[in-house]
Design a protein around this motif. Structure first.
Motif, PDB file in Angstrom:
ATOM      1  N   ALA A  72      30.897 -44.565  -9.211  1.00 46.01           N
ATOM      2  CA  ALA A  72      29.818 -45.437  -8.744  1.00 46.01           C
ATOM      3  C   ALA A  72      29.470 -46.455  -9.798  1.00 46.01           C
ATOM      4  O   ALA A  72      29.187 -47.619  -9.478  1.00 46.01           O
ATOM      5  N   ALA A  73      29.504 -46.034 -11.066  1.00 42.91           N
ATOM      6  CA  ALA A  73      29.234 -46.997 -12.144  1.00 42.91           C
ATOM      7  C   ALA A  73      30.296 -48.089 -12.134  1.00 42.91           C
ATOM      8  O   ALA A  73      29.971 -49.285 -12.238  1.00 42.91           O
ATOM      9  N   ALA A  74      31.566 -47.689 -11.968  1.00 44.77           N
ATOM     10  CA  ALA A  74      32.648 -48.675 -11.924  1.00 44.77           C
ATOM     11  C   ALA A  74      32.459 -49.615 -10.745  1.00 44.77           C
ATOM     12  O   ALA A  74      32.589 -50.843 -10.878  1.00 44.77           O
ATOM     13  N   ALA A  76      29.710 -50.381  -9.219  1.00 40.92           N
ATOM     14  CA  ALA A  76      28.588 -51.298  -9.432  1.00 40.92           C
ATOM     15  C   ALA A  76      29.009 -52.454 -10.315  1.00 40.92           C
ATOM     16  O   ALA A  76      28.628 -53.605 -10.055  1.00 40.92           O
ATOM     17  N   ALA A  77      29.828 -52.170 -11.345  1.00 44.81           N
ATOM     18  CA  ALA A  77      30.247 -53.245 -12.249  1.00 44.81           C
ATOM     19  C   ALA A  77      31.068 -54.286 -11.494  1.00 44.81           C
ATOM     20  O   ALA A  77      30.808 -55.490 -11.594  1.00 44.81           O
ATOM     21  N   VAL A  78      32.045 -53.817 -10.695  1.00 42.51           N
ATOM     22  CA  VAL A  78      32.898 -54.764  -9.968  1.00 42.51           C
ATOM     23  C   VAL A  78      32.087 -55.520  -8.927  1.00 42.51           C
ATOM     24  O   VAL A  78      32.186 -56.752  -8.799  1.00 42.51           O
ATOM     25  N   LEU A  80      28.994 -56.185  -8.887  1.00 44.47           N
ATOM     26  CA  LEU A  80      28.113 -57.146  -9.532  1.00 44.47           C
ATOM     27  C   LEU A  80      28.866 -58.405  -9.929  1.00 44.47           C
ATOM     28  O   LEU A  80      28.362 -59.525  -9.758  1.00 44.47           O
TER      29      LEU A  80
ATOM     30  N   THR B  66      23.749 -47.863 -14.564  1.00 41.25           N
ATOM     31  CA  THR B  66      24.040 -48.601 -13.342  1.00 41.25           C
ATOM     32  C   THR B  66      22.843 -49.416 -12.870  1.00 41.25           C
ATOM     33  O   THR B  66      22.984 -50.576 -12.473  1.00 41.25           O
ATOM     34  N   LEU B  69      22.271 -52.383 -14.938  1.00 36.91           N
ATOM     35  CA  LEU B  69      23.268 -53.383 -14.537  1.00 36.91           C
ATOM     36  C   LEU B  69      22.801 -54.122 -13.281  1.00 36.91           C
ATOM     37  O   LEU B  69      22.873 -55.358 -13.197  1.00 36.91           O
ATOM     38  N   VAL B 179      38.728 -51.257 -14.528  1.00 34.71           N
ATOM     39  CA  VAL B 179      37.518 -51.849 -13.947  1.00 34.71           C
ATOM     40  C   VAL B 179      36.786 -52.686 -14.974  1.00 34.71           C
ATOM     41  O   VAL B 179      36.292 -53.780 -14.689  1.00 34.71           O
ATOM     42  N   ALA B 183      36.198 -56.461 -14.219  1.00 34.50           N
ATOM     43  CA  ALA B 183      34.847 -56.975 -14.026  1.00 34.50           C
ATOM     44  C   ALA B 183      34.553 -58.082 -15.015  1.00 34.50           C
ATOM     45  O   ALA B 183      33.945 -59.098 -14.661  1.00 34.50           O
TER      46      ALA B 183
END
Lengths: 103, 197, 413
Positions: A72-74, A76-78, A80, B66, B69, B179, B183
């Motif tokens: 989920a953290a990954a 969210a980064a993408v 965003l 998160t 972010l 990622v 990103a």
């Protein structure tokens, strides 16, 4: 030990899931949609941990929920980064404006 | 009622309240704050379910990482006029109706399943549960060492009869690296076409 | 279950007088909260006074001299009394509920982190296996309060200050956590009390016990310095106090705050200074271990918590930990009034280009070093291992793992 009860935890998970789905469908702000996704993932996580606690599945539930948190953290980064690009192109974060399907 | 039940009721209320106010709020930053309350309460629920490592990870990665972010995203993508993008009331009512339907289906399913009977079936096919030993009592949640061992492919809690998670662990670590780079590539500043011409 | 572990041992004592489970747990929890509150508030008050005195001396002034008789030792109380009387302003453009909540978020995050500190052997409110992890998780929540304060103030200065501060705190958290992981990897546990046990030892011949502290370890020693720099930055202290750069940002995210709410931010800052210093003392400077075996000698082999020797040893240990943490806070104050402020890009460069690679290299070295030592000398550390209790404990746990692994292998085959 069984003071809490499996069903109650699953019910909370269901509430989180439903809230997340509503959030994803109704919010027009891209970041709001992301928050809905987080809620859905957390509802699922809660179920995994509850089953790990109340069944003989042992630590499998914990491991899966850890993977979910990390992914989920990954995500969210993408997401965003995509939202930032969207904002650069459209000067708004309203997802209804992104219906052109071209550059 | 034991103290566990009081705490569970409190954090369950906070979790659901936070989630519902995420749906209701129109201001993005307030939504983010409600989400923080909801996720932090979920980590408290994890502690009550004696999953201490998962709870700590939830606080560290989700709430401390998160969500921060996401708030950064809010700040970077909104001038104050656009901070509130309203949904139309018709959409809201439709979504509420569908949500209530969804919730009733889920609740009906949860309460109609006989978990004990399934548990007996499940216990038949899985190995015996060896309680993990560590510095704390088993009841207070000591999942650190068994979790770490399952990530390197050993399963002390299943007496070696279940698979470990070495391969998924490696895949996830490579995934995170990809990622991170992806990103950073996506989010780098590009000049707008209009600014150039 | 773990949530109520905070009050468990005290609750057992109370329960032995009156048979009521829930209420005795609640009473024990209240006692714990009061104690931690004292540890949260008192050092903060003392350091506010110390900051004034030290800064005055560095700038060749006297500082407060009158309040409370000599040395102005009641200055912090007087400051507090003044701040309580001030008007609690809320700007017109502010997002009012968030503006009001933000200081509490910061204070609660910093207060909650105190739960996991072992003030002396076994004296921690919550002794968890994930104690160190949770402590850093709680510290990382502080940044949310800062962002909320910056956004909700409805002012450009506050927004810029909050964003800068958040970026700085989030970036410095990474090298800080990696450096804090080095003693964790060496001790093989996330339980802070066990990390101290790993560092405490008896006299071996003429070798004093303090040589077992991690700061004298060839890898963990440099890690201590990196950790301390990052900790200073994550507490928004000079030379990293970009958020409050008066010359460019008025007062950063604190611009619109006044009275009690402003003093909450201040209190949280000093409390987290003390907290990161205490964590540094625990991870690298032996925690409650005095370095000459006095605490261990006082405690002997007694396991009874109410034994006079054990109580004396524990009190001495608590004093030692407080002393070490206070020394580190004084160093932070000294640095603040000696060094000029960095620019924001210099702050980020320091973190991402220098401290982060350094901490990663040190982490790798901490993992490789014992292996290299075993290959070279046949022993995992330079100091002799004889009558070293922590080493024995480590041996026993690893042998348990061996046994479990052997059992698992046997089951599979």
């Amino acid at each position: 030990m069984d003071a809490i009860g499996l069903n109650n935890v699953l019910a909370i998970g269901a509430v989180l899931f439903v809230c997340g789905v509503i959030c994803m469908t109704t919010k027009r702000n891209g970041i709001g949609v992301l928050m809905g996704v987080e809620l859905v993932l957390n509802g699922a996580n809660l179920n995994f941990v509850a089953f790990a606690r109340y069944s003989s599945m042992g630590l499998d539930g914990h491991v899966i929920s850890l993977f979910v948190i990390v992914l989920a953290a990954a995500e969210a980064a993408v997401a965003l980064a995509i939202a930032l690009n969207f904002y650069n192109n459209h000067l708004t974060i309203d997802v209804d404006r992104g219906d052109e399907l071209r550059g | 009622m034991t103290i566990d039940q009081y705490l569970f009721a409190l954090f369950a209320l906070l979790t659901c309240g936070g989630a519902i106010s995420v749906v209701i709020c129109q201001n993005v930053v307030r939504m983010a704050f409600s989400l923080i309350i909801s996720l932090a309460s979920i980590s408290a629920l994890f502690f009550l379910l004696s999953a201490d490592f998962v709870g700590a990870t939830q606080l560290m990665v989700y709430v401390g990482g998160t969500i921060v972010l996401l708030i950064f995203g809010v700040m970077l993508t909104s001038s104050s006029a656009l901070l509130q993008i309203r949904t139309s009331p018709a959409e809201g009512f439709l979504a509420a109706g569908i949500g209530v339907l969804f919730l009733s289906v889920f609740s009906f399913t949860v309460w109609s399943v006989d978990w004990d009977r399934n548990e007996a079936k499940l216990a038949g096919v899985t190995a015996v549960d060896v309680p993990p030993q560590d510095y704390n009592e088993a009841s207070s949640g000591n999942t650190v060492r068994p979790l770490a061992m399952s990530f390197v492919g050993l399963r002390p809690d299943k007496a070696g009869k279940a698979p470990g998670y070495l391969l998924p662990f490696e895949i996830v670590s490579v995934h995170l690296l990809v990622v991170l780079i992806g990103a950073a590539y996506l989010a780098r500043t590009k000049r707008r076409v209009s600014a150039e011409s | 279950m773990s949530l109520i572990l905070a009050a468990e041992s005290l609750a057992e004592i109370i329960n032995s007088y009156a048979e009521c489970d829930a209420s005795s747990v609640a009473i024990a929890a209240v006692i714990h909260v009061a104690l931690i509150g004292a540890f949260f508030g008192l050092p903060a008050g003392i350091f506010i006074w110390a900051e004034r005195k030290v800064s005055a001396r560095i700038q060749d002034r006297l500082g407060p001299t009158r309040v409370g008789g000599r040395f102005g030792w009641l200055q912090a109380v007087a400051d507090g009394a003044k701040l309580v009387q001030k008007e609690d302003l809320c700007p017109k453009d502010a997002d009012k509920p968030l503006f009001r909540i933000a200081p509490y978020v910061v204070v609660i995050a910093s207060f909650a982190a105190f739960m996991f500190l072992p003030f002396t052997d076994g004296w921690s409110a919550v002794s968890l296996d994930v104690g160190m992890f949770l402590l850093f998780a709680m510290l990382s929540l502080e940044v949310i309060g800062v962002i909320l304060a910056g956004y909700a103030s409805g002012s450009k200065w506050a927004l810029f200050g909050g964003m800068r501060e958040a970026a700085q705190m989030v970036s410095y958290e990474i090298p800080m956590s990696i450096c804090a992981l080095i003693p964790i990897v060496m001790a093989g546990t996330l339980n802070l009390n066990e990390v101290i046990h790993y560092q405490s030892a008896d006299w071996i011949g003429v070798i004093p016990p303090f040589l077992h502290w991690n700061v004298f370890h060839p890898v963990a020693g440099p890690a201590f310095i990196v950790y301390f720099v990052c900790a200073t930055a994550s507490c928004k202290r000079a030379p990293f106090d970009l958020a409050e750069a008066e010359s460019e940002l008025v007062a950063g995210f604190l611009t619109e705050y006044s009275g009690m709410r402003w003093s909450f931010f201040f209190l949280a800052e000093y409390a987290s200074m003390f907290l990161v210093s205490a964590v540094a003392a625990i991870l690298f400077l032996g925690g409650w271990d005095d370095g000459f075996g006095i605490v261990r000698a006082l405690k002997g082999n007694s396991t009874n918590v109410l034994d006079p020797g054990v109580i004396a040893g524990n009190l001495l240990g608590a004093g030692v930990l407080m002393l070490k943490a206070s020394k580190l806070v004084l160093i932070q104050i000294w640095v603040r009034w000696t060094l000029p402020r960095l620019r924001i890009d210099q702050v980020m460069t320091t973190c991402l280009k220098y401290l982060l690679p350094m901490s990663c290299a040190l982490f790798l070295a901490a993992v490789v070093y014992p292996m290299a030592l075993v290959l070279g000398t046949g022993r995992p550390q330079i100091l002799p291992l004889s009558n070293d209790v922590s080493a024995e404990a480590e041996m026993s746990t690893s042998s348990e793992v061996e046994v479990e692994r052997a059992a698992a292998d046997g089951e599979v085959t």
